[in-house]
Design an enzyme around this catalytic site. Structure first.
Site, PDB file in Angstrom:
ATOM      1  N   ASP A 123      41.271   4.307  -9.408  1.00  8.66           N
ATOM      2  CA  ASP A 123      40.712   4.684  -8.264  1.00  8.66           C
ATOM      3  C   ASP A 123      39.183   4.322  -8.520  1.00  8.66           C
ATOM      4  O   ASP A 123      38.418   5.076  -9.223  1.00  8.66           O
ATOM      5  CB  ASP A 123      40.760   5.951  -7.767  1.00  8.66           C
ATOM      6  CG  ASP A 123      40.076   6.453  -6.380  1.00  8.66           C
ATOM      7  OD1 ASP A 123      39.847   5.470  -5.754  1.00  8.66           O
ATOM      8  OD2 ASP A 123      39.926   7.459  -6.165  1.00  8.66           O
ATOM      9  N   HIS A 124      38.480   3.566  -7.690  1.00  8.11           N
ATOM     10  CA  HIS A 124      37.040   3.253  -7.821  1.00  8.11           C
ATOM     11  C   HIS A 124      36.759   2.717  -9.065  1.00  8.11           C
ATOM     12  O   HIS A 124      35.691   3.126  -9.995  1.00  8.11           O
ATOM     13  CB  HIS A 124      36.219   4.573  -7.480  1.00  8.11           C
ATOM     14  CG  HIS A 124      35.818   4.797  -6.034  1.00  8.11           C
ATOM     15  ND1 HIS A 124      35.203   4.246  -5.197  1.00  8.11           N
ATOM     16  CD2 HIS A 124      36.647   5.614  -5.469  1.00  8.11           C
ATOM     17  CE1 HIS A 124      35.361   4.645  -3.834  1.00  8.11           C
ATOM     18  NE2 HIS A 124      35.909   5.460  -4.152  1.00  8.11           N
TER      19      HIS A 124
ATOM     20  N   HIS B 122      33.386  11.121   0.428  1.00  4.94           N
ATOM     21  CA  HIS B 122      34.086  11.955  -0.664  1.00  4.94           C
ATOM     22  C   HIS B 122      33.442  13.284  -0.852  1.00  4.94           C
ATOM     23  O   HIS B 122      32.393  13.743  -0.375  1.00  4.94           O
ATOM     24  CB  HIS B 122      33.639  11.047  -2.070  1.00  4.94           C
ATOM     25  CG  HIS B 122      34.343   9.701  -1.877  1.00  4.94           C
ATOM     26  ND1 HIS B 122      33.300   8.462  -2.050  1.00  4.94           N
ATOM     27  CD2 HIS B 122      35.719   9.400  -2.068  1.00  4.94           C
ATOM     28  CE1 HIS B 122      34.291   7.565  -1.937  1.00  4.94           C
ATOM     29  NE2 HIS B 122      35.485   7.717  -1.988  1.00  4.94           N
TER      30      HIS B 122
ATOM     31  N   SER C 299      40.095  14.090   2.623  1.00  8.53           N
ATOM     32  CA  SER C 299      40.312  15.632   2.652  1.00  8.53           C
ATOM     33  C   SER C 299      39.851  16.463   3.816  1.00  8.53           C
ATOM     34  O   SER C 299      40.654  17.410   4.059  1.00  8.53           O
ATOM     35  CB  SER C 299      39.855  16.101   1.256  1.00  8.53           C
ATOM     36  OG  SER C 299      40.729  15.645   0.320  1.00  8.53           O
TER      37      SER C 299
ATOM     38  N   VAL D 204      43.482  11.106  -0.961  1.00  7.35           N
ATOM     39  CA  VAL D 204      43.095  12.590  -1.007  1.00  7.35           C
ATOM     40  C   VAL D 204      43.054  13.228  -2.397  1.00  7.35           C
ATOM     41  O   VAL D 204      43.963  12.927  -3.131  1.00  7.35           O
ATOM     42  CB  VAL D 204      44.298  13.338  -0.151  1.00  7.35           C
ATOM     43  CG1 VAL D 204      43.889  14.685  -0.003  1.00  7.35           C
ATOM     44  CG2 VAL D 204      44.546  12.671   1.168  1.00  7.35           C
ATOM     45  N   ASN D 205      41.921  13.922  -2.543  1.00  9.95           N
ATOM     46  CA  ASN D 205      41.672  14.454  -3.820  1.00  9.95           C
ATOM     47  C   ASN D 205      41.153  15.825  -3.733  1.00  9.95           C
ATOM     48  O   ASN D 205      41.791  16.700  -3.912  1.00  9.95           O
ATOM     49  CB  ASN D 205      40.770  13.684  -4.402  1.00  9.95           C
ATOM     50  CG  ASN D 205      40.785  14.128  -6.066  1.00  9.95           C
ATOM     51  OD1 ASN D 205      41.613  15.022  -6.655  1.00  9.95           O
ATOM     52  ND2 ASN D 205      39.541  13.977  -6.756  1.00  9.95           N
ATOM     53  N   THR D 206      40.024  15.900  -2.797  1.00 10.75           N
ATOM     54  CA  THR D 206      39.397  17.424  -2.933  1.00 10.75           C
ATOM     55  C   THR D 206      40.116  18.398  -2.295  1.00 10.75           C
ATOM     56  O   THR D 206      40.299  19.493  -3.004  1.00 10.75           O
ATOM     57  CB  THR D 206      38.144  17.097  -2.133  1.00 10.75           C
ATOM     58  OG1 THR D 206      37.213  16.269  -2.556  1.00 10.75           O
ATOM     59  CG2 THR D 206      37.325  18.540  -1.934  1.00 10.75           C
TER      60      THR D 206
END
Length: 283
Positions: A82-83, A180, A211, A231-233
């Site tokens: 990712d990124h 983000h 998120s 989705v992470n946060t």
């Protein structure tokens, strides 16, 4: 089954009109939550690791964990960087076994973004690895990199067409108003821009920073052509909230009794997102 290229997962999603989650792995419990949820929902899944997560876990550990999970899984699993911020980091991930990489040249001038993306594609495709690129700047914070809200620029539909024509990129992350990290206020997505981009290009489109986006907006974005949603946060928040709840009992000290419930809480949230994205029963 073994790790699969992300393109295998996204091409089917693109044809059938649903999205697949790109869920970030920050530790073992997060990986377990993602894989268990995907299996229970019979969904393909994209396990993501940012450069920060790779530094935290260790490259060899991260890949070994993901490969072991994919080998045991009954659903398709891709391991995605990712990124990725540099060609060198991309090559390191390819050599270590990632099945997909993202090169983020969105901060570069348009022509330089194309050149860097093509350089990555040449090496990645030779190894059977999928490439995601980004066009336009997404607000908020991704690891230690911050894009101020005022500097966040939307993806130009015509530039998206030109970018895809001049590269063989497999998926394109676009900026339509997401950010983000934790949102300051409610996000406002530019659905008209998304619709125009989707009408002009055929490859899978990616939405980062999902998120804090409402379920209704997510569903609309999928209807208008989004096929991968990061989705992470939201997962980090529910994981740590459960840990805090468990730690209210001063007698609890066993890490398994702290991290286990947190993993289970995250798994339920992953399952919720899978059903929202429409990838359940698509494995």
């Amino acid at each position: 089954m073994s790790l699969v290229p992300m393109s295998d997962i996204l091409e089917k999603a693109n044809r059938e009109g649903y999205a697949v989650g790109g869920f970030n792995m920050n530790n073992l419990e997060a990986l377990q939550a993602i894989i268990e949820a995907a299996e229970e929902e019979k969904s393909p899944v994209i396990v993501q690791a940012s450069e920060g997560a790779i530094r935290y876990i260790n490259m060899e550990y991260a890949v070994a964990l993901a490969k072991a999970a994919a080998d045991k899984a009954s659903v398709p699993v891709a391991l995605h960087l990712d990124h990725g911020g540099s060609f060198e980091k991309i090559i390191q991930c390819i050599r270590n076994g990632f099945s997909s990489v993202m090169i983020d040249g969105s901060k570069l001038p348009f022509a330089e973004n194309i050149d860097l993306t093509n350089k990555v594609i040449e090496s990645a495709h030779a190894a059977g690895v999928t490439v995601e690129a980004e066009l336009g700047k997404i607000g908020g914070t991704e690891d230690e990199h911050t894009v101020e809200d005022k500097a966040a620029t939307m993806t130009d539909p015509d530039e998206a067409v030109e970018f895809i024509e001049k590269t063989a990129v497999d998926a394109l992350a676009i900026a339509i108003g997401t950010a983000h990290g934790v949102y300051k206020g409610d996000p406002e997505l530019d659905f008209g821009r998304l619709e125009e981009i989707n009408e002009k290009v055929e490859i899978p489109l990616v939405l980062h920073g999902a998120s804090g986006v409402s379920d209704a907006d997510i569903a609309k974005a999928i209807d208008l052509g989004i096929n991968k949603i990061n989705v992470n946060t939201a997962f980090q928040q529910i994981f740590t909230a459960k840990m805090r709840e468990v730690l209210e009992d001063p007698e609890v000290y066993d890490p398994r009794k702290i991290c286990g419930p947190a993993k289970d809480a995250m798994k339920e949230k992953v399952k919720e997102k899978i059903r929202l994205f429409g990838s359940n029963n698509k494995a």
